[in-house]
Design an enzyme around this catalytic site. Structure first.
Site, mmCIF file in Angstrom:
data_model
loop_
_atom_site.group_PDB
_atom_site.id
_atom_site.type_symbol
_atom_site.label_atom_id
_atom_site.label_comp_id
_atom_site.label_asym_id
_atom_site.label_seq_id
_atom_site.Cartn_x
_atom_site.Cartn_y
_atom_site.Cartn_z
ATOM 1 N N THR A 1 10.223 -7.737 -19.505
ATOM 2 C CA THR A 1 8.471 -7.612 -19.574
ATOM 3 C C THR A 1 7.520 -6.678 -20.069
ATOM 4 O O THR A 1 8.436 -5.969 -19.622
ATOM 5 C CB THR A 1 7.683 -8.332 -18.575
ATOM 6 N N HIS B 1 4.909 -6.800 -19.996
ATOM 7 C CA HIS B 1 3.636 -6.697 -18.636
ATOM 8 C C HIS B 1 4.278 -6.090 -17.244
ATOM 9 O O HIS B 1 3.690 -6.456 -16.420
ATOM 10 C CB HIS B 1 2.370 -7.510 -18.923
HETATM 11 N N1 INI Z 1 8.087 -11.897 -12.453
HETATM 12 C C1 INI Z 1 9.345 -11.310 -11.911
HETATM 13 O O1 INI Z 1 9.250 -11.578 -9.886
HETATM 14 N N2 INI Z 1 9.941 -10.700 -11.989
HETATM 15 C C2 INI Z 1 10.104 -10.562 -13.212
HETATM 16 O O2 INI Z 1 11.171 -9.238 -14.031
HETATM 17 C C3 INI Z 1 9.285 -10.837 -14.360
HETATM 18 N N3 INI Z 1 8.602 -10.511 -15.505
HETATM 19 O O3 INI Z 1 9.738 -9.973 -16.045
HETATM 20 O O4 INI Z 1 8.017 -10.863 -16.702
HETATM 21 C C4 INI Z 1 7.896 -11.678 -13.598
HETATM 22 N N4 INI Z 1 7.481 -12.291 -14.400
HETATM 23 C C5 INI Z 1 6.066 -13.701 -14.297
HETATM 24 C C6 INI Z 1 4.821 -13.413 -12.871
HETATM 25 O O5 INI Z 1 5.380 -12.941 -11.471
HETATM 26 C C7 INI Z 1 4.186 -14.218 -12.193
HETATM 27 O O6 INI Z 1 5.117 -15.443 -12.064
HETATM 28 C C8 INI Z 1 3.532 -14.895 -13.899
HETATM 29 O O7 INI Z 1 3.109 -14.089 -14.975
HETATM 30 C C9 INI Z 1 2.585 -16.399 -13.436
HETATM 31 O O8 INI Z 1 1.437 -15.980 -12.954
#
Ligand code: INI
Length: 161
Positions: free
Chosen positions: A92, A94
């Protein structure tokens, strides 16, 4: 030399008997989360916790952990709440937002609720690093997080209301 009197220490023990704990776990990187859950459940029963006193809830990702953990902590039903997530930097762009907000939000949840909210979120650069921390061994971070939950819950039980 003057004798220093021994200090009365108050310390939580790894005694889960009579405790109620909730785990809130993200679904992202579920193969890692599954190992953390196994480690936590093993620690819970090793320390005498009853199966019916351990609740497990799932949320989409690490970003959703704080609000859900706060709800469980504020319910008054649990002595501690454990948050499990896995954020992999390569997955990610972010990463810093997801991992940073999860950490800050969990700290806020425990300070606002007064209930220990344990940070069992893996924040790693690679899948290999996540696998190392979730391995079925003494290194398992799920078991470590559960140990911390039990110790803190027992400490607060000793302190009283
Ligand atoms: N959420 C995670 O728990 N781990 C990750 O590595 C991840 N990545 O890679 O993006 C991730 N993204 C989702 C985030 O936690 C939210 O569910 C999403 O942004 C909606 O609010």
């Amino acid at each position: 030399m003057t004798e220093v009197p021994a200090l009365a220490q108050i310390e939580g023990r790894l005694d889960a008997r009579g405790l109620k704990v909730a785990i809130v776990a993200g679904r992202w990187n579920d193969f890692i989360i599954a190992s953390l859950l196994r480690g936590a459940q093993a620690a819970w029963s090793r320390h005498g916790g009853a199966a019916g006193d351990l609740a497990v809830a799932r949320v989409p990702g690490a970003f959703e952990l704080p609000v859900a953990v706060k709800r469980f902590a504020a319910s008054g039903r649990y002595h501690a709440v454990v948050a499990f997530g896995c954020v992999i930097r390569g997955d990610t762009p972010h990463f810093d937002y997801v991992a940073g907000e999860a950490a800050a939000g969990l700290m806020r949840a425990q300070l606002d609720s007064g209930v220990p909210c344990i940070f069992g979120v893996l924040t790693v650069d690679t899948v290999e690093q996540a696998l190392e921390r979730a391995a079925t061994s003494r290194m398992n971070k799920g078991g470590e997080a559960m140990d911390v939950a039990i110790e803190m819950a027992d400490l607060f039980r000793r302190v009283g209301a």
